[in-house]
Design a protein around this motif. Structure first.
Motif, PDB file in Angstrom:
ATOM      1  N   GLU A   1       0.830  -1.205   0.000  1.00  0.00           N
ATOM      2  CA  GLU A   1       0.000   0.000   0.000  1.00  0.00           C
ATOM      3  C   GLU A   1       0.866   1.258   0.000  1.00  0.00           C
ATOM      4  O   GLU A   1       0.615   2.206  -0.753  1.00  0.00           O
ATOM      5  N   THR A   2       1.897   1.258   0.837  1.00  0.00           N
ATOM      6  CA  THR A   2       2.737   2.440   0.983  1.00  0.00           C
ATOM      7  C   THR A   2       3.575   2.693  -0.262  1.00  0.00           C
ATOM      8  O   THR A   2       3.598   3.804  -0.799  1.00  0.00           O
ATOM      9  N   CYS A   3       4.261   1.668  -0.745  1.00  0.00           N
ATOM     10  CA  CYS A   3       5.143   1.846  -1.896  1.00  0.00           C
ATOM     11  C   CYS A   3       4.358   2.162  -3.166  1.00  0.00           C
ATOM     12  O   CYS A   3       4.805   2.959  -3.990  1.00  0.00           O
ATOM     13  N   THR A   4       3.180   1.541  -3.321  1.00  0.00           N
ATOM     14  CA  THR A   4       2.370   1.792  -4.509  1.00  0.00           C
ATOM     15  C   THR A   4       1.876   3.233  -4.541  1.00  0.00           C
ATOM     16  O   THR A   4       1.981   3.915  -5.562  1.00  0.00           O
ATOM     17  N   ALA A   5       1.327   3.692  -3.425  1.00  0.00           N
ATOM     18  CA  ALA A   5       0.801   5.057  -3.371  1.00  0.00           C
ATOM     19  C   ALA A   5       1.899   6.088  -3.571  1.00  0.00           C
ATOM     20  O   ALA A   5       1.735   7.072  -4.312  1.00  0.00           O
ATOM     21  N   GLN A   6       3.039   5.872  -2.946  1.00  0.00           N
ATOM     22  CA  GLN A   6       4.132   6.828  -3.059  1.00  0.00           C
ATOM     23  C   GLN A   6       4.771   6.787  -4.457  1.00  0.00           C
ATOM     24  O   GLN A   6       5.265   7.807  -4.944  1.00  0.00           O
ATOM     25  N   LEU A   7       4.744   5.615  -5.115  1.00  0.00           N
ATOM     26  CA  LEU A   7       5.303   5.524  -6.461  1.00  0.00           C
ATOM     27  C   LEU A   7       4.500   6.377  -7.432  1.00  0.00           C
ATOM     28  O   LEU A   7       5.072   7.057  -8.297  1.00  0.00           O
ATOM     29  N   GLN A   8       3.188   6.337  -7.329  1.00  0.00           N
ATOM     30  CA  GLN A   8       2.355   7.155  -8.208  1.00  0.00           C
ATOM     31  C   GLN A   8       2.679   8.630  -8.047  1.00  0.00           C
ATOM     32  O   GLN A   8       2.808   9.370  -9.030  1.00  0.00           O
ATOM     33  N   LYS A   9       2.836   9.075  -6.809  1.00  0.00           N
ATOM     34  CA  LYS A   9       3.174  10.477  -6.564  1.00  0.00           C
ATOM     35  C   LYS A   9       4.553  10.809  -7.118  1.00  0.00           C
ATOM     36  O   LYS A   9       4.765  11.876  -7.696  1.00  0.00           O
ATOM     37  N   PHE A  10       5.483   9.895  -6.945  1.00  0.00           N
ATOM     38  CA  PHE A  10       6.860  10.130  -7.376  1.00  0.00           C
ATOM     39  C   PHE A  10       6.967  10.178  -8.895  1.00  0.00           C
ATOM     40  O   PHE A  10       7.602  11.082  -9.456  1.00  0.00           O
ATOM     41  N   LEU A  11       6.329   9.235  -9.586  1.00  0.00           N
ATOM     42  CA  LEU A  11       6.437   9.162 -11.040  1.00  0.00           C
ATOM     43  C   LEU A  11       5.507  10.150 -11.744  1.00  0.00           C
ATOM     44  O   LEU A  11       5.742  10.496 -12.907  1.00  0.00           O
ATOM     45  N   GLY A  12       4.443  10.572 -11.051  1.00  0.00           N
ATOM     46  CA  GLY A  12       3.544  11.551 -11.640  1.00  0.00           C
ATOM     47  C   GLY A  12       2.439  10.965 -12.479  1.00  0.00           C
ATOM     48  O   GLY A  12       1.726  11.696 -13.163  1.00  0.00           O
ATOM     49  N   GLY A  13       2.251   9.646 -12.447  1.00  0.00           N
ATOM     50  CA  GLY A  13       1.185   9.009 -13.208  1.00  0.00           C
ATOM     51  C   GLY A  13       0.106   8.474 -12.290  1.00  0.00           C
ATOM     52  O   GLY A  13       0.364   8.210 -11.110  1.00  0.00           O
ATOM     53  N   ASP A  14      -1.113   8.301 -12.807  1.00  0.00           N
ATOM     54  CA  ASP A  14      -2.159   7.701 -11.986  1.00  0.00           C
ATOM     55  C   ASP A  14      -1.953   6.195 -11.910  1.00  0.00           C
ATOM     56  O   ASP A  14      -1.015   5.637 -12.497  1.00  0.00           O
ATOM     57  N   GLU A  15      -2.828   5.513 -11.171  1.00  0.00           N
ATOM     58  CA  GLU A  15      -2.666   4.083 -10.930  1.00  0.00           C
ATOM     59  C   GLU A  15      -2.626   3.284 -12.229  1.00  0.00           C
ATOM     60  O   GLU A  15      -1.817   2.364 -12.387  1.00  0.00           O
ATOM     61  N   SER A  16      -3.496   3.637 -13.181  1.00  0.00           N
ATOM     62  CA  SER A  16      -3.547   2.915 -14.445  1.00  0.00           C
ATOM     63  C   SER A  16      -2.272   3.107 -15.256  1.00  0.00           C
ATOM     64  O   SER A  16      -1.718   2.144 -15.802  1.00  0.00           O
ATOM     65  N   VAL A  17      -1.781   4.331 -15.341  1.00  0.00           N
ATOM     66  CA  VAL A  17      -0.562   4.602 -16.119  1.00  0.00           C
ATOM     67  C   VAL A  17       0.637   3.883 -15.507  1.00  0.00           C
ATOM     68  O   VAL A  17       1.432   3.252 -16.213  1.00  0.00           O
ATOM     69  N   VAL A  18       0.761   3.969 -14.193  1.00  0.00           N
ATOM     70  CA  VAL A  18       1.895   3.315 -13.532  1.00  0.00           C
ATOM     71  C   VAL A  18       1.839   1.808 -13.742  1.00  0.00           C
ATOM     72  O   VAL A  18       2.855   1.162 -14.011  1.00  0.00           O
ATOM     73  N   MET A  19       0.640   1.231 -13.663  1.00  0.00           N
ATOM     74  CA  MET A  19       0.514  -0.215 -13.823  1.00  0.00           C
ATOM     75  C   MET A  19       0.831  -0.658 -15.248  1.00  0.00           C
ATOM     76  O   MET A  19       1.261  -1.794 -15.472  1.00  0.00           O
ATOM     77  N   ARG A  20       0.622   0.220 -16.236  1.00  0.00           N
ATOM     78  CA  ARG A  20       0.907  -0.114 -17.625  1.00  0.00           C
ATOM     79  C   ARG A  20       2.322   0.269 -18.042  1.00  0.00           C
ATOM     80  O   ARG A  20       2.697   0.103 -19.199  1.00  0.00           O
ATOM     81  N   SER A  21       3.104   0.739 -17.108  1.00  0.00           N
ATOM     82  CA  SER A  21       4.480   1.117 -17.413  1.00  0.00           C
ATOM     83  C   SER A  21       5.428  -0.021 -17.057  1.00  0.00           C
ATOM     84  O   SER A  21       5.027  -1.027 -16.450  1.00  0.00           O
ATOM     85  N   LEU A  22       6.674   0.137 -17.430  1.00  0.00           N
ATOM     86  CA  LEU A  22       7.708  -0.821 -17.053  1.00  0.00           C
ATOM     87  C   LEU A  22       8.302  -0.487 -15.696  1.00  0.00           C
ATOM     88  O   LEU A  22       9.139  -1.215 -15.181  1.00  0.00           O
ATOM     89  N   LEU A  23       7.851   0.617 -15.126  1.00  0.00           N
ATOM     90  CA  LEU A  23       8.383   1.079 -13.848  1.00  0.00           C
ATOM     91  C   LEU A  23       7.578   0.488 -12.705  1.00  0.00           C
ATOM     92  O   LEU A  23       6.349   0.535 -12.707  1.00  0.00           O
ATOM     93  N   THR A  24       8.272  -0.074 -11.761  1.00  0.00           N
ATOM     94  CA  THR A  24       7.619  -0.648 -10.601  1.00  0.00           C
ATOM     95  C   THR A  24       8.480  -0.356  -9.379  1.00  0.00           C
ATOM     96  O   THR A  24       9.335   0.526  -9.422  1.00  0.00           O
ATOM     97  N   TRP A  25       8.259  -1.099  -8.315  1.00  0.00           N
ATOM     98  CA  TRP A  25       9.021  -0.837  -7.100  1.00  0.00           C
ATOM     99  C   TRP A  25       9.494  -2.137  -6.477  1.00  0.00           C
ATOM    100  O   TRP A  25       8.912  -3.203  -6.668  1.00  0.00           O
ATOM    101  N   ALA A  26      10.564  -1.997  -5.750  1.00  0.00           N
ATOM    102  CA  ALA A  26      11.057  -3.072  -4.888  1.00  0.00           C
ATOM    103  C   ALA A  26      11.137  -2.481  -3.481  1.00  0.00           C
ATOM    104  O   ALA A  26      11.431  -1.296  -3.327  1.00  0.00           O
ATOM    105  N   TRP A  27      10.859  -3.280  -2.481  1.00  0.00           N
ATOM    106  CA  TRP A  27      10.955  -2.738  -1.121  1.00  0.00           C
ATOM    107  C   TRP A  27      11.850  -3.616  -0.267  1.00  0.00           C
ATOM    108  O   TRP A  27      11.979  -4.823  -0.480  1.00  0.00           O
ATOM    109  N   PHE A  28      12.478  -2.969   0.669  1.00  0.00           N
ATOM    110  CA  PHE A  28      13.427  -3.641   1.550  1.00  0.00           C
ATOM    111  C   PHE A  28      13.178  -3.231   2.990  1.00  0.00           C
ATOM    112  O   PHE A  28      12.650  -2.162   3.263  1.00  0.00           O
ATOM    113  N   ARG A  29      13.588  -4.102   3.892  1.00  0.00           N
ATOM    114  CA  ARG A  29      13.451  -3.867   5.330  1.00  0.00           C
ATOM    115  C   ARG A  29      14.775  -4.195   6.013  1.00  0.00           C
ATOM    116  O   ARG A  29      15.723  -4.624   5.348  1.00  0.00           O
ATOM    117  N   PRO A  30      14.871  -4.037   7.320  1.00  0.00           N
ATOM    118  CA  PRO A  30      16.128  -4.383   7.998  1.00  0.00           C
ATOM    119  C   PRO A  30      16.466  -5.863   7.838  1.00  0.00           C
ATOM    120  O   PRO A  30      15.598  -6.689   7.530  1.00  0.00           O
TER     121      PRO A  30
END
Length: 270
Positions: free
Chosen positions: A103-132
């Protein structure tokens, strides 16, 4: 779907994706990506760039060195933070931790890339997340790090990103960041940037539910996706007499992780 003059319909179904969207993944054999000491993973810094490889995306934590953003890099950290106190006693690989990251990475990715949910999902850009690292998690550390990457763990290689990926999906995105497929069908082809030769393009998505909704079941998700994509792709192609379409839908694990959309593909070289 191909629509013929005799009213016969044919559809091309994309493979359903079973890989988890939450990015929990597994560690490497020694539990570390890019280092020898699991305890050496530091609290991440916003804006840091790295040269990650596709296999790094599925790791639970990463201690690879940062690289200058002005030079070649495949990942940029766009969100960092501390998980809420409710996760103080959560297990390292608990579903609720993964759902929070999704939820966190998806929402913040849209804000960062500047695209809505549909555009981001249809792009080659995604996210990876890491923890300690596991040892640090046991000691009470609860930070998270979201990295923007161009590609996935199934990619042969990740795309090099610009000095900053902020805003690159605003307006009408460059085709080099959008998802197309080269091959006879979506499921059997190779995902490539739309700036390259291709046979299929991801053109629309369908929202199948709200965050609080329970999973409606495979049959309903597939049927609703197929029907929507038939109409949506036809409209996108300006209602030709004869056309092919594909669609990608997701199963219950992805739904539980937070995904509520399917993807529609048009057979086109444009």
């Amino acid at each position: 779907m191909r629509r013929g003059g005799n009213g016969v319909y044919r559809w091309v179904v994309a493979a359903t994706l079973t890989a988890s969207l939450v990015g929990c993944g597994t560690t490497s054999e020694d539990g570390v990506s890019g280092g020898d000491d699991a305890e050496s993973v530091d609290t991440p810094q916003l804006g840091t760039c790295r040269a990650l490889e596709p296999e790094d995306i599925s790791l639970t934590f990463d201690d690879s060195p940062s690289v200058p953003c002005a030079g070649p890099h495949t990942a940029q950290t766009y969100a960092v933070g501390t998980m809420p106190p409710t996760f103080a006693d959560s297990a390292y690989d608990s579903p609720e931790v993964g759902a929070y990251a999704f939820e966190t990475c998806t929402a913040q990715l849209q804000k960062f890339l500047g695209g809505d949910e549909s555009v981001v999902m249809r792009s080659l850009l995604t996210w990876a997340w890491f923890r300690p690292a596991p040892e640090a998690w046991e000691a009470g550390e609860r930070w998270y790090r979201c990295d923007a990457v161009g590609g996935g763990e199934q990619s042969d290689e990740l795309l090099n990103l610009p000095e900053t990926a902020r805003g690159i999906l605003q307006g009408r995105p460059d085709d080099k960041w959008m998802a197309c497929v080269e091959g006879a069908s979506v499921d059997a082809g190779e995902k490539v940037p739309c700036s390259q030769t291709h046979d299929w393009r991801a053109v629309t998505t369908i929202k199948l539910g709200e965050p609080e909704d329970a999973y409606p079941g495979d049959r309903l998700v597939e049927t609703k996706t197929r029907n929507f994509c038939s109409d949506s792709v036809g409209a996108w192609l300006n209602y030709p007499i004869d056309f092919d379409y594909g669609f990608t839908w997701f199963h219950e694990p992805e739904w539980d992780a937070g995904n509520r959309r399917s993807i529609c593909w048009a057979k086109t070289s444009d």
